[in-house]
Write a protein that holds these residues in place. Structure first.
Motif, PDB file in Angstrom:
ATOM      1  N   ASP A   5       0.817  -1.192   0.000  1.00  0.00           N
ATOM      2  CA  ASP A   5       0.000   0.000   0.000  1.00  0.00           C
ATOM      3  C   ASP A   5       0.855   1.248   0.000  1.00  0.00           C
ATOM      4  O   ASP A   5       1.956   1.280   0.478  1.00  0.00           O
ATOM      5  CB  ASP A   5      -0.964   0.023   1.194  1.00  0.00           C
ATOM      6  CG  ASP A   5      -0.245  -0.150   2.494  1.00  0.00           C
ATOM      7  OD1 ASP A   5       0.871  -0.690   2.470  1.00  0.00           O
ATOM      8  OD2 ASP A   5      -0.770   0.260   3.520  1.00  0.00           O
ATOM      9  N   GLY A   6       0.282   2.308  -0.546  1.00  0.00           N
ATOM     10  CA  GLY A   6       1.040   3.544  -0.615  1.00  0.00           C
ATOM     11  C   GLY A   6       0.950   4.305   0.675  1.00  0.00           C
ATOM     12  O   GLY A   6       0.350   3.891   1.647  1.00  0.00           O
ATOM     13  N   CYS A   7       1.561   5.445   0.670  1.00  0.00           N
ATOM     14  CA  CYS A   7       1.547   6.270   1.867  1.00  0.00           C
ATOM     15  C   CYS A   7       0.451   7.306   1.719  1.00  0.00           C
ATOM     16  O   CYS A   7       0.480   8.138   0.846  1.00  0.00           O
ATOM     17  CB  CYS A   7       2.893   6.969   2.041  1.00  0.00           C
ATOM     18  SG  CYS A   7       2.945   8.049   3.450  1.00  0.00           S
ATOM     19  N   GLY A 259       6.111   4.320   0.959  1.00  0.00           N
ATOM     20  CA  GLY A 259       5.703   3.199   0.125  1.00  0.00           C
ATOM     21  C   GLY A 259       6.822   2.206  -0.121  1.00  0.00           C
ATOM     22  O   GLY A 259       6.580   1.065  -0.495  1.00  0.00           O
ATOM     23  N   ARG A 264       6.146   0.195   6.566  1.00  0.00           N
ATOM     24  CA  ARG A 264       5.046   1.071   6.159  1.00  0.00           C
ATOM     25  C   ARG A 264       3.700   0.676   6.750  1.00  0.00           C
ATOM     26  O   ARG A 264       2.796   1.489   6.816  1.00  0.00           O
ATOM     27  CB  ARG A 264       4.937   1.139   4.645  1.00  0.00           C
ATOM     28  CG  ARG A 264       4.671  -0.178   3.947  1.00  0.00           C
ATOM     29  CD  ARG A 264       4.649   0.071   2.447  1.00  0.00           C
ATOM     30  NE  ARG A 264       4.608  -1.149   1.679  1.00  0.00           N
ATOM     31  CZ  ARG A 264       5.683  -1.830   1.303  1.00  0.00           C
ATOM     32  NH1 ARG A 264       6.880  -1.405   1.664  1.00  0.00           N
ATOM     33  NH2 ARG A 264       5.574  -2.922   0.586  1.00  0.00           N
TER      34      ARG A 264
END
Ligand code: SF4
Length: 426
Positions: A5-7, A259, A264
């Motif tokens: 998953d992204g930030c 990311g 994370r």
């Protein structure tokens, strides 16, 4: 182990994947036990590190063991670390030289200079056997020359007291000139692969953010203990380098690249979107002192007068005689004349203010007035240590950077057929 998953804001909803056992865990939230597994006392102080509040106690993401965190760091480092020359064949000597060089110099600038230094002084004994002048000469341009002086002094101690081998215990390392807590920890962990805590800006930022350790005096100790705990739970060499590398490449002071980070899904700073916590050192508004100096390029026939520096900043090197100009001082040429008479016992035939340059050391912004002087003879009854050097040997002498600029100019003048004072017809 690594989520994709992204930030962003969705991180608040809780990570979908992460370390085994870390999902959705709160980090550094206190409770009956600190994350290291040690019980907190009733007053909230952790017994081993005696930090004074729960938030500062070294804590790991809930449910994650130090071994799991260390394994994640290990995996990330093996995939993502830069190939740097000091990481190949990390002997104690190479690690020591690299850590000292990196203290005030960028990685990019260190790479060629590290390789050159190691070629010239391949081991402790070679460094100890060299003259200080040779070591300073090799260090020229890197600045902060006390680092080179300490390397040389420590090499001699290592040969005298440790048989030419760097010790691996922190106490012995700390007795060596120029080796503080951080460098001792780096040598012990990276070179000897033995557990050690170490705290620099990168490690402080990564562990502070991951574990939500609020900046405070006690936090420094907590970060140290957490680093020690992690290094003891995996390969100390890899874990400590991974923390440093993560801080350099991913967990940036501003705009961390979450990311790409193995933490994370569980990082406290990311979950709370509090990246300002541990953003790293902010350059303080340094108060710059304006200083004026006179630098005398004095020659006797074809030779230049050099002296030992009049202050400790460039100790062990040579320079063109230099003096501080005070408020109300006479003009640079007159100051130069009186310095030559007073400190070197020689009355110049002529003096001429030929120009100026600026240089900066720490908070001192210095305007250096260059005065050319012609001497009728060698110095007599000199108060300062001095020597005379022909122009074509100036390149061999260790000079501080501003003096090197002047020396290059003098060498260029000679190549252009100008005389010792920049006039045509030499
Ligand atoms: S890069 Fe992001 S997720 Fe990783 S430690 Fe830094 S702030 Fe946390």
């Amino acid at each position: 182990m690594v989520s994709g998953d992204g930030c962003g804001r969705d991180a608040r909803r809780g990570p979908s994947r992460g370390f085994r056992g870390v999902q959705g865990g709160s980090i550094g939230s206190g409770g009956a036990a600190a994350g290291c597994g040690r019980a907190l006392r009733g007053d909230g102080r952790c017994r081993p590190c005696m930090t004074s509040d729960r938030s500062a106690a070294h804590s790991l993401p809930a449910g994650a063991s130090p071994a799991e965190i260390a394994a994640a760091l290990d995996g990330w480092f093996r995939r993502s670390a830069r190939r740097l020359p000091w990481r190949q064949n990390p002997t104690p000597y190479r690690v020591w030289v690299a850590e000292v060089m990196l203290q005030q110099t960028t990685v990019a600038a260190c790479i060629p200079r590290f390789e050159r230094f190691i070629r010239r002084f391949p081991d402790v004994r070679a460094l100890a056997a060299a003259s200080l002048e040779d070591v300073l000469s090799e260090w020229e341009g890197l600045g902060y020359y006390s680092r080179a002086r300490n390397l040389w002094s420590a090499a001699r101690v290592i040969v005298d007291l440790h048989g030419g081998e760097l010790p691996s215990d922190i106490e012995s390392l700390r007795t060596l000139p120029g080796i503080g807590h951080y460098t001792a920890g780096a040598i012990r962990s990276i070179a000897f692969d033995l557990p050690a805590g170490m705290v620099d800006a990168n490690i402080r930022r990564v562990l502070g953010r991951v574990a939500g350790i609020e900046p405070s005096n006690a936090a420094e100790r907590s970060v140290f203990q957490l680093c020690l705990s992690l290094s003891a739970s995996g390969s100390p060499r890899i874990v400590n380098q991974a923390l440093m590398e993560l801080g350099s490449l991913v967990c940036l002071p501003r705009g961390p690249l979450c990311g790409e980070c193995p933490f994370r899904s569980s990082c406290r700073a990311r979950l709370e979107e509090r990246f300002d916590c541990w953003h790293g050192s902010v350059p303080k508004e340094a108060r710059v002192a304006q200083v004026e100096e006179v630098c005398i390029t004095a020659s006797v026939e074809e030779n230049w007068l050099l002296s030992r520096p009049c202050d400790g900043r460039w100790r062990g090197m040579w320079e063109f005689p230099r003096a501080r100009l005070q408020d109300g001082s006479a003009a640079p040429a007159e100051v130069a004349r009186s310095v030559l008479e007073r400190d070197f016992g020689v009355v110049p035939v002529s003096v001429q203010h030929t120009g100026s340059l600026r240089y900066r050391v720490t908070v001192h912004d210095t305007q250096l007035h260059v005065v050319s002087a012609m001497l009728p003879c060698e110095p007599e009854s000199a108060l300062r240590e001095w020597r005379l050097i022909p122009t074509d040997e100036l390149a061999e002498i260790p000079l501080p950077s501003p003096m090197r600029r002047i020396a290059r100019s003098l060498i260029s003048q000679r190549l252009a057929g100008l005389d010792m004072h920049g006039r045509e017809g030499a």
